[in-house]
Design a protein around this motif. Structure first.
Motif, PDB file in Angstrom:
ATOM      1  N   ASN A 148       0.786  -1.229   0.000  1.00 42.97           N
ATOM      2  CA  ASN A 148       0.000   0.000   0.000  1.00 42.97           C
ATOM      3  C   ASN A 148       0.821   1.284   0.000  1.00 42.97           C
ATOM      4  N   GLY A 149       2.165   1.133   0.052  1.00 43.01           N
ATOM      5  CA  GLY A 149       3.003   2.330   0.101  1.00 43.01           C
ATOM      6  C   GLY A 149       3.107   2.863   1.524  1.00 43.01           C
ATOM      7  N   PRO A 150       3.875   3.958   1.695  1.00 46.15           N
ATOM      8  CA  PRO A 150       4.059   4.518   3.036  1.00 46.15           C
ATOM      9  C   PRO A 150       2.733   5.009   3.623  1.00 46.15           C
ATOM     10  N   SER A 151       2.464   4.605   4.844  1.00 46.92           N
ATOM     11  CA  SER A 151       1.246   5.028   5.543  1.00 46.92           C
ATOM     12  C   SER A 151       1.463   4.863   7.032  1.00 46.92           C
ATOM     13  N   ARG A 152       0.605   5.459   7.827  1.00 44.91           N
ATOM     14  CA  ARG A 152       0.685   5.298   9.271  1.00 44.91           C
ATOM     15  C   ARG A 152       0.516   3.831   9.672  1.00 44.91           C
ATOM     16  N   ALA A 153      -0.310   3.113   8.920  1.00 45.59           N
ATOM     17  CA  ALA A 153      -0.552   1.708   9.237  1.00 45.59           C
ATOM     18  C   ALA A 153       0.693   0.861   9.017  1.00 45.59           C
ATOM     19  N   ALA A 154       1.546   1.278   8.064  1.00 48.56           N
ATOM     20  CA  ALA A 154       2.752   0.506   7.760  1.00 48.56           C
ATOM     21  C   ALA A 154       3.916   0.883   8.669  1.00 48.56           C
ATOM     22  N   LEU A 155       3.780   1.980   9.380  1.00 52.10           N
ATOM     23  CA  LEU A 155       4.875   2.473  10.226  1.00 52.10           C
ATOM     24  C   LEU A 155       4.955   1.666  11.524  1.00 52.10           C
ATOM     25  N   VAL A 156       6.166   1.293  11.919  1.00 51.13           N
ATOM     26  CA  VAL A 156       6.396   0.569  13.183  1.00 51.13           C
ATOM     27  C   VAL A 156       7.126   1.514  14.130  1.00 51.13           C
ATOM     28  N   PRO A 157       6.440   2.036  15.143  1.00 48.55           N
ATOM     29  CA  PRO A 157       7.070   3.023  16.025  1.00 48.55           C
ATOM     30  C   PRO A 157       8.119   2.389  16.936  1.00 48.55           C
ATOM     31  N   SER A 158       9.172   3.136  17.194  1.00 51.05           N
ATOM     32  CA  SER A 158      10.191   2.697  18.150  1.00 51.05           C
ATOM     33  C   SER A 158       9.675   2.940  19.565  1.00 51.05           C
ATOM     34  N   PRO A 159      10.344   2.373  20.580  1.00 54.40           N
ATOM     35  CA  PRO A 159       9.959   2.682  21.967  1.00 54.40           C
ATOM     36  C   PRO A 159       9.998   4.177  22.268  1.00 54.40           C
ATOM     37  N   VAL A 160      10.969   4.889  21.677  1.00 57.31           N
ATOM     38  CA  VAL A 160      11.059   6.332  21.911  1.00 57.31           C
ATOM     39  C   VAL A 160       9.856   7.043  21.291  1.00 57.31           C
ATOM     40  N   MET A 161       9.490   6.656  20.085  1.00 60.80           N
ATOM     41  CA  MET A 161       8.337   7.278  19.412  1.00 60.80           C
ATOM     42  C   MET A 161       7.055   7.017  20.196  1.00 60.80           C
ATOM     43  N   ARG A 162       6.900   5.814  20.706  1.00 59.85           N
ATOM     44  CA  ARG A 162       5.709   5.481  21.503  1.00 59.85           C
ATOM     45  C   ARG A 162       5.671   6.306  22.778  1.00 59.85           C
ATOM     46  N   ALA A 163       6.829   6.476  23.415  1.00 58.50           N
ATOM     47  CA  ALA A 163       6.882   7.286  24.636  1.00 58.50           C
ATOM     48  C   ALA A 163       6.514   8.733  24.344  1.00 58.50           C
ATOM     49  N   MET A 164       6.958   9.264  23.210  1.00 59.10           N
ATOM     50  CA  MET A 164       6.613  10.638  22.827  1.00 59.10           C
ATOM     51  C   MET A 164       5.111  10.792  22.653  1.00 59.10           C
ATOM     52  N   ALA A 165       4.495   9.841  21.971  1.00 56.33           N
ATOM     53  CA  ALA A 165       3.068   9.931  21.673  1.00 56.33           C
ATOM     54  C   ALA A 165       2.208   9.752  22.922  1.00 56.33           C
ATOM     55  N   GLN A 166       2.705   8.975  23.892  1.00 55.32           N
ATOM     56  CA  GLN A 166       1.918   8.655  25.076  1.00 55.32           C
ATOM     57  C   GLN A 166       2.297   9.481  26.297  1.00 55.32           C
ATOM     58  N   GLY A 167       3.339  10.330  26.179  1.00 54.92           N
ATOM     59  CA  GLY A 167       3.762  11.132  27.317  1.00 54.92           C
ATOM     60  C   GLY A 167       4.370  10.291  28.413  1.00 54.92           C
ATOM     61  N   MET A 168       5.256   9.360  28.027  1.00 57.82           N
ATOM     62  CA  MET A 168       5.852   8.441  28.987  1.00 57.82           C
ATOM     63  C   MET A 168       7.376   8.574  28.968  1.00 57.82           C
ATOM     64  N   THR A 169       8.038   7.742  29.775  1.00 56.43           N
ATOM     65  CA  THR A 169       9.492   7.782  29.900  1.00 56.43           C
ATOM     66  C   THR A 169      10.113   6.672  29.064  1.00 56.43           C
ATOM     67  N   ALA A 170      10.981   7.052  28.128  1.00 56.93           N
ATOM     68  CA  ALA A 170      11.725   6.070  27.326  1.00 56.93           C
ATOM     69  C   ALA A 170      13.104   5.875  27.941  1.00 56.93           C
ATOM     70  N   ARG A 171      13.709   4.733  27.650  1.00 56.03           N
ATOM     71  CA  ARG A 171      15.036   4.420  28.170  1.00 56.03           C
ATOM     72  C   ARG A 171      15.945   4.006  27.022  1.00 56.03           C
ATOM     73  N   VAL A 172      17.191   4.490  27.059  1.00 55.56           N
ATOM     74  CA  VAL A 172      18.214   4.073  26.098  1.00 55.56           C
ATOM     75  C   VAL A 172      19.404   3.568  26.902  1.00 55.56           C
ATOM     76  N   GLU A 173      19.667   2.289  26.830  1.00 49.43           N
ATOM     77  CA  GLU A 173      20.766   1.689  27.582  1.00 49.43           C
ATOM     78  C   GLU A 173      22.050   1.692  26.762  1.00 49.43           C
ATOM     79  N   GLU A 174      23.171   1.938  27.437  1.00 49.51           N
ATOM     80  CA  GLU A 174      24.496   1.911  26.807  1.00 49.51           C
ATOM     81  C   GLU A 174      24.557   2.856  25.597  1.00 49.51           C
ATOM     82  N   LEU A 175      24.239   4.116  25.842  1.00 51.17           N
ATOM     83  CA  LEU A 175      24.172   5.099  24.760  1.00 51.17           C
ATOM     84  C   LEU A 175      25.488   5.214  24.005  1.00 51.17           C
ATOM     85  N   THR A 176      26.618   5.136  24.713  1.00 53.76           N
ATOM     86  CA  THR A 176      27.905   5.315  24.045  1.00 53.76           C
ATOM     87  C   THR A 176      28.336   4.107  23.227  1.00 53.76           C
ATOM     88  N   ARG A 177      27.596   3.028  23.267  1.00 53.18           N
ATOM     89  CA  ARG A 177      27.879   1.893  22.388  1.00 53.18           C
ATOM     90  C   ARG A 177      27.168   2.032  21.039  1.00 53.18           C
TER      91      ARG A 177
END
Length: 378
Positions: A148-177
């Motif tokens: 169907n081409g690019p669409s919201r339905a085809a998009l797979v949100p990352s944990p960070v994107m989900r946290a942004m949309a829901q107003g929650m806390t995201a975590r990134v472990e071992e950032l310097t790796r």
């Protein structure tokens, strides 16, 4: 329980059963009763979408007794001010970077902060050398993308994107790796509080309550150093090693007790003498001097962190339970200590042997420990 029985159970019942049977429940599951008690007693102002007030979050991490007598167990043993700064950072528009040597409970603190603030610690990106940009931004369901081409339905949100949309806390472990170009994906997210989606001509804006906790090891600074632009987006809190031996013993015994209960291992009080000895060995070799300050020592290549001490003691308790009399003894922890200390077979083995002969051998009440270590070191 058969698959048909599981499928016929209500969803909530299945979730509760899964949490009870999990080898390591998430913080919000393991300490659900404490979080509920704090929420009920918490009458202080809460930032948008926070489950608890900053005061209650700090109490959850540091421990305390509520007016109704409920005891909140400490999750972090260390300076109170460090926890207060970390919590207040999350209440602002700046992200939090927990920095420290390996084994200083960065991941542990990160998980419990997210659980207390958002009630969900699972919005997690695990940093590795192979972490792709999609892990922080978003990916695509390629079947739907091709159909169907690019669409919201085809998009797979990352944990960070989900946290942004829901107003929650995201975590990134071992950032310097994480590779530097992938790290910098966070700059727009943290500065503009938005995540552009060029393929759709759209964006995801962070709603109130969103923030991010990242962790990084001091020893990993040279892996993928943070750019100055990204570092400015974080408020950095350094988690120190335990200040005293008593504090470290308390941390090790508490955590081993929690792990032991989930694994049906012997009670920790029966092994406190060996826990004291493991912590003493680790601290002396880590600091390069004996506890009394009289003898200088060479430090091995390993970190000899509190987390490794917890692992050594837990392994020793398993040996005592399955191949001993249920009481933690010197012979149960000797092999674990050897494995933690001798990472470089050439250099570290010499350091360990010298420590055994000049310190352990001469220490009153440590003859059994010396013999056990000698046996596994041959």
């Amino acid at each position: 329980m058969t698959m048909s029985e599981i499928e016929s159970e209500p969803t909530e019942s299945r979730a509760e059963t899964a949490a009870e049977e999990a080898l390591r429940p998430h913080a919000e599951q393991a300490f659900a009763d404490e979080l509920a008690a704090l929420a009920a007693a918490d009458d202080r102002p809460r930032p948008a979408r926070w489950r608890l007030s900053p005061w209650a979050v700090a109490t959850y991490l540091l421990g305390g007794t509520l007016p109704d007598g409920t005891v909140i167990t400490p999750k972090y043993v260390g300076p109170r001010r460090i926890v207060e700064v970390a919590v207040t950072t999350l209440a602002t528009d700046r992200a939090l970077l927990l920095l420290g040597v390996p084994g200083t409970a960065k991941t542990w603190v990160s998980e419990h902060l997210a659980a207390a603030v958002s009630g969900d610690s699972t919005l997690l990106v695990q940093g590795t050398a192979g972490t792709p940009e999609e892990a922080i931004r978003y990916g695509w369901n390629y079947a739907q993308l091709l159909a169907n081409g690019p669409s919201r339905a085809a998009l797979v949100p990352s944990p960070v994107m989900r946290a942004m949309a829901q107003g929650m806390t995201a975590r990134v472990e071992e950032l310097t790796r994480i590779p530097a170009d992938v790290q910098d994906t966070l700059i727009t997210i943290l500065s503009e509080k938005t995540l552009p989606i060029p393929e759709l001509g759209a964006e995801t804006q962070a709603v109130r309550g969103f923030n991010l906790i990242a962790t990084a090891n001091d020893r990993d600074r040279g892996v993928n150093e943070l750019s100055s632009a990204l570092r400015r987006r974080f408020n950095t809190v350094v988690l120190p090693l335990p200040a005293t031996a008593e504090e470290e013993v308390d941390i090790v015994s508490r955590r081993v007790d929690q792990l032991g209960r989930s694994l049906d291992l012997p009670a920790v009080p029966d092994g406190m003498a060996e826990i004291h000895r493991v912590v003493t060995v680790f601290r002396e070799l880590r600091d390069g001097v004996t506890a009394d300050g009289r003898t200088k020592l060479k430090s091995p290549s390993g970190t000899l962190s509190t987390a490794e001490a917890i692992s050594v003691v837990t392994g020793g308790l398993a040996l005592a339970a399955h191949f001993g009399d249920g009481v933690l003894r010197a012979g149960d922890v000797a092999a674990g200590i050897l494995g933690a200390v001798v990472r470089d077979p050439a250099a570290d083995r010499v350091i360990w042997q010298e420590y055994l002969e000049t310190v352990v051998r001469e220490r009153d009440g440590w003859k059994d420990f010396y013999r056990a270590c000698r046996e596994v070191s041959v």
